[in-house]
Design a protein around this motif. Sequence first.
Motif, PDB file in Angstrom:
ATOM      1  N   ASP A   1      40.680  -6.103   4.100  1.00  0.00           N
ATOM      2  CA  ASP A   1      40.254  -5.716   2.747  1.00  0.00           C
ATOM      3  C   ASP A   1      40.674  -4.295   2.376  1.00  0.00           C
ATOM      4  N   PRO A   2      40.494  -3.281   3.246  1.00  0.00           N
ATOM      5  CA  PRO A   2      40.936  -1.931   2.867  1.00  0.00           C
ATOM      6  C   PRO A   2      42.450  -1.832   2.671  1.00  0.00           C
ATOM      7  N   ILE A   3      43.214  -2.613   3.438  1.00  0.00           N
ATOM      8  CA  ILE A   3      44.672  -2.577   3.291  1.00  0.00           C
ATOM      9  C   ILE A   3      45.075  -3.171   1.942  1.00  0.00           C
ATOM     10  N   VAL A   4      44.490  -4.314   1.616  1.00  0.00           N
ATOM     11  CA  VAL A   4      44.775  -4.939   0.312  1.00  0.00           C
ATOM     12  C   VAL A   4      44.344  -4.004  -0.817  1.00  0.00           C
ATOM     13  N   ALA A   5      43.164  -3.430  -0.695  1.00  0.00           N
ATOM     14  CA  ALA A   5      42.664  -2.543  -1.748  1.00  0.00           C
ATOM     15  C   ALA A   5      43.558  -1.313  -1.917  1.00  0.00           C
ATOM     16  N   GLY A   6      44.044  -0.767  -0.816  1.00  0.00           N
ATOM     17  CA  GLY A   6      44.919   0.396  -0.896  1.00  0.00           C
ATOM     18  C   GLY A   6      46.232   0.072  -1.577  1.00  0.00           C
ATOM     19  N   THR A   7      46.788  -1.091  -1.272  1.00  0.00           N
ATOM     20  CA  THR A   7      48.039  -1.498  -1.904  1.00  0.00           C
ATOM     21  C   THR A   7      47.813  -1.805  -3.380  1.00  0.00           C
ATOM     22  N   GLU A   8      46.686  -2.440  -3.702  1.00  0.00           N
ATOM     23  CA  GLU A   8      46.358  -2.699  -5.107  1.00  0.00           C
ATOM     24  C   GLU A   8      46.248  -1.388  -5.888  1.00  0.00           C
TER      25      GLU A   8
ATOM     26  N   ALA B   1      47.661   1.468  -5.194  1.00  0.00           N
ATOM     27  CA  ALA B   1      48.984   2.085  -5.315  1.00  0.00           C
ATOM     28  C   ALA B   1      49.831   1.387  -6.370  1.00  0.00           C
ATOM     29  N   LEU B   2      49.668   0.083  -6.487  1.00  0.00           N
ATOM     30  CA  LEU B   2      50.481  -0.694  -7.427  1.00  0.00           C
ATOM     31  C   LEU B   2      49.873  -0.761  -8.820  1.00  0.00           C
ATOM     32  N   GLY B   3      48.549  -0.561  -8.917  1.00  0.00           N
ATOM     33  CA  GLY B   3      47.873  -0.748 -10.186  1.00  0.00           C
ATOM     34  C   GLY B   3      47.768  -2.206 -10.564  1.00  0.00           C
ATOM     35  N   ALA B   4      47.535  -3.070  -9.577  1.00  0.00           N
ATOM     36  CA  ALA B   4      47.455  -4.516  -9.808  1.00  0.00           C
ATOM     37  C   ALA B   4      46.513  -5.126  -8.794  1.00  0.00           C
ATOM     38  N   ARG B   5      46.103  -6.354  -9.030  1.00  0.00           N
ATOM     39  CA  ARG B   5      45.187  -7.049  -8.142  1.00  0.00           C
ATOM     40  C   ARG B   5      45.831  -8.315  -7.606  1.00  0.00           C
ATOM     41  N   PHE B   6      45.533  -8.612  -6.317  1.00  0.00           N
ATOM     42  CA  PHE B   6      45.998  -9.842  -5.688  1.00  0.00           C
ATOM     43  C   PHE B   6      44.880 -10.872  -5.675  1.00  0.00           C
ATOM     44  N   ALA B   7      45.268 -12.134  -5.703  1.00  0.00           N
ATOM     45  CA  ALA B   7      44.300 -13.228  -5.606  1.00  0.00           C
ATOM     46  C   ALA B   7      44.137 -13.613  -4.145  1.00  0.00           C
ATOM     47  N   LEU B   8      42.883 -13.684  -3.672  1.00  0.00           N
ATOM     48  CA  LEU B   8      42.592 -14.090  -2.307  1.00  0.00           C
ATOM     49  C   LEU B   8      42.159 -15.548  -2.293  1.00  0.00           C
ATOM     50  N   ALA B   9      42.461 -16.240  -1.202  1.00  0.00           N
ATOM     51  CA  ALA B   9      42.107 -17.657  -1.080  1.00  0.00           C
ATOM     52  C   ALA B   9      41.577 -17.924   0.314  1.00  0.00           C
ATOM     53  N   GLU B  10      40.744 -18.954   0.421  1.00  0.00           N
ATOM     54  CA  GLU B  10      40.227 -19.381   1.711  1.00  0.00           C
ATOM     55  C   GLU B  10      41.010 -20.589   2.184  1.00  0.00           C
ATOM     56  N   GLY B  11      41.451 -20.553   3.454  1.00  0.00           N
ATOM     57  CA  GLY B  11      42.206 -21.675   3.994  1.00  0.00           C
ATOM     58  C   GLY B  11      43.689 -21.526   3.737  1.00  0.00           C
ATOM     59  N   VAL B  12      44.398 -22.653   3.670  1.00  0.00           N
ATOM     60  CA  VAL B  12      45.854 -22.634   3.560  1.00  0.00           C
ATOM     61  C   VAL B  12      46.347 -23.177   2.233  1.00  0.00           C
ATOM     62  N   MET B  13      45.451 -23.557   1.332  1.00  0.00           N
ATOM     63  CA  MET B  13      45.880 -24.040   0.022  1.00  0.00           C
ATOM     64  C   MET B  13      46.523 -22.905  -0.762  1.00  0.00           C
ATOM     65  N   PHE B  14      47.676 -23.191  -1.387  1.00  0.00           N
ATOM     66  CA  PHE B  14      48.426 -22.161  -2.086  1.00  0.00           C
ATOM     67  C   PHE B  14      47.624 -21.580  -3.246  1.00  0.00           C
ATOM     68  N   ALA B  15      47.625 -20.250  -3.324  1.00  0.00           N
ATOM     69  CA  ALA B  15      46.988 -19.544  -4.430  1.00  0.00           C
ATOM     70  C   ALA B  15      48.055 -18.727  -5.146  1.00  0.00           C
TER      71      ALA B  15
ATOM     72  N   THR C   1      54.105  -8.735   2.687  1.00  0.00           N
ATOM     73  CA  THR C   1      54.654  -7.654   1.874  1.00  0.00           C
ATOM     74  C   THR C   1      53.615  -6.557   1.676  1.00  0.00           C
ATOM     75  N   ILE C   2      52.350  -6.934   1.610  1.00  0.00           N
ATOM     76  CA  ILE C   2      51.284  -5.936   1.460  1.00  0.00           C
ATOM     77  C   ILE C   2      51.281  -4.964   2.633  1.00  0.00           C
ATOM     78  N   LEU C   3      51.382  -5.476   3.851  1.00  0.00           N
ATOM     79  CA  LEU C   3      51.458  -4.600   5.020  1.00  0.00           C
ATOM     80  C   LEU C   3      52.724  -3.750   4.996  1.00  0.00           C
ATOM     81  N   THR C   4      53.832  -4.352   4.560  1.00  0.00           N
ATOM     82  CA  THR C   4      55.098  -3.623   4.505  1.00  0.00           C
ATOM     83  C   THR C   4      54.990  -2.429   3.579  1.00  0.00           C
ATOM     84  N   LEU C   5      54.398  -2.612   2.412  1.00  0.00           N
ATOM     85  CA  LEU C   5      54.259  -1.503   1.466  1.00  0.00           C
ATOM     86  C   LEU C   5      53.265  -0.464   1.974  1.00  0.00           C
ATOM     87  N   ALA C   6      52.211  -0.909   2.648  1.00  0.00           N
ATOM     88  CA  ALA C   6      51.261   0.046   3.225  1.00  0.00           C
ATOM     89  C   ALA C   6      51.936   0.913   4.280  1.00  0.00           C
ATOM     90  N   LEU C   7      52.812   0.323   5.066  1.00  0.00           N
ATOM     91  CA  LEU C   7      53.555   1.075   6.073  1.00  0.00           C
ATOM     92  C   LEU C   7      54.562   2.005   5.402  1.00  0.00           C
TER      93      LEU C   7
END
Length: 262
Positions: A145-152, A154-168, A204-210
């Motif tokens: 969660d902190p990694i996603v929030a940090g990237t969001e 930095a980008l000024g945007a929000r990502f959609a999270l999903a439970e399981g493997v169904m495409f979101a 890609t989120i981890l890549t941008l955080a790095l």
Amino acid sequence: MSTDAFLERFGSQGARQPDPVAAAQQAMRNPLPKRFYEAASVLERDGLFHVALDGKTARTPARKPLAIASRPVAEALAAEWHGQVERIDPAAMPLTRLVNSALDGVADQHEAVRAEIVRYAGSDALCYRAGEPDNLVERQREIWDPIVAGTEAALGARFALAEGVMFAEQPADALAAVARRVAEIPAPLALAGAHNVMTLTGSTILTLALADGRLDADAAWAAAHLDEDYQIAIWGQDEEAAERRAVRRREFDVAALLLRQG
């Protein structure tokens, strides 16, 4: 994606190298080339740092000079060449292989590389969460969660999270923000590093955080392998799987070096 798979996809024709397992098998049939030089060093010429073998600039498979703008990367390359003993083993030179592919291929195909990094953001591993068990769910929240929030942020945007493997499907504005940030990654070296970090982590989120310095290489690797490490803690890890992971980690480390220093 390993360094060799990246090279095959984006490198120049004739630059392809076997993967580490295939390299070992091939070595049993055809001897590796003998080391033909006494010393590997770094020479600064015309604003670039050249990897020099006995004072002469080394060449990529496409015969381009092995010369780059980053001294730390050049020194790491020279260390790989220095580390070869009686024979030159490409399987033991992941940074050289990745830099070769960057210079021979990414320089001419950087838009395709950028597009693939953005495409991965559409199904980023950090956006797909476990529904159970509770301790894994909590661990993902704690680390991801902190990694996603940090990237969001930095980008000024929000990502959609999903439970399981169904495409979101990710919001269009989030992918557009990713595309703008990816467009800023210098080609070819840092971009080649970014692509390999992304494919080795699935994120890609981890890549941008790095890339932005919000995570170091160890933290990014640990976050990418959170689920795997959870399973290892329960069931253990066999020797073969550990060896494969060690190979991936070496590939990841050289990719991270290029991303941050390329």
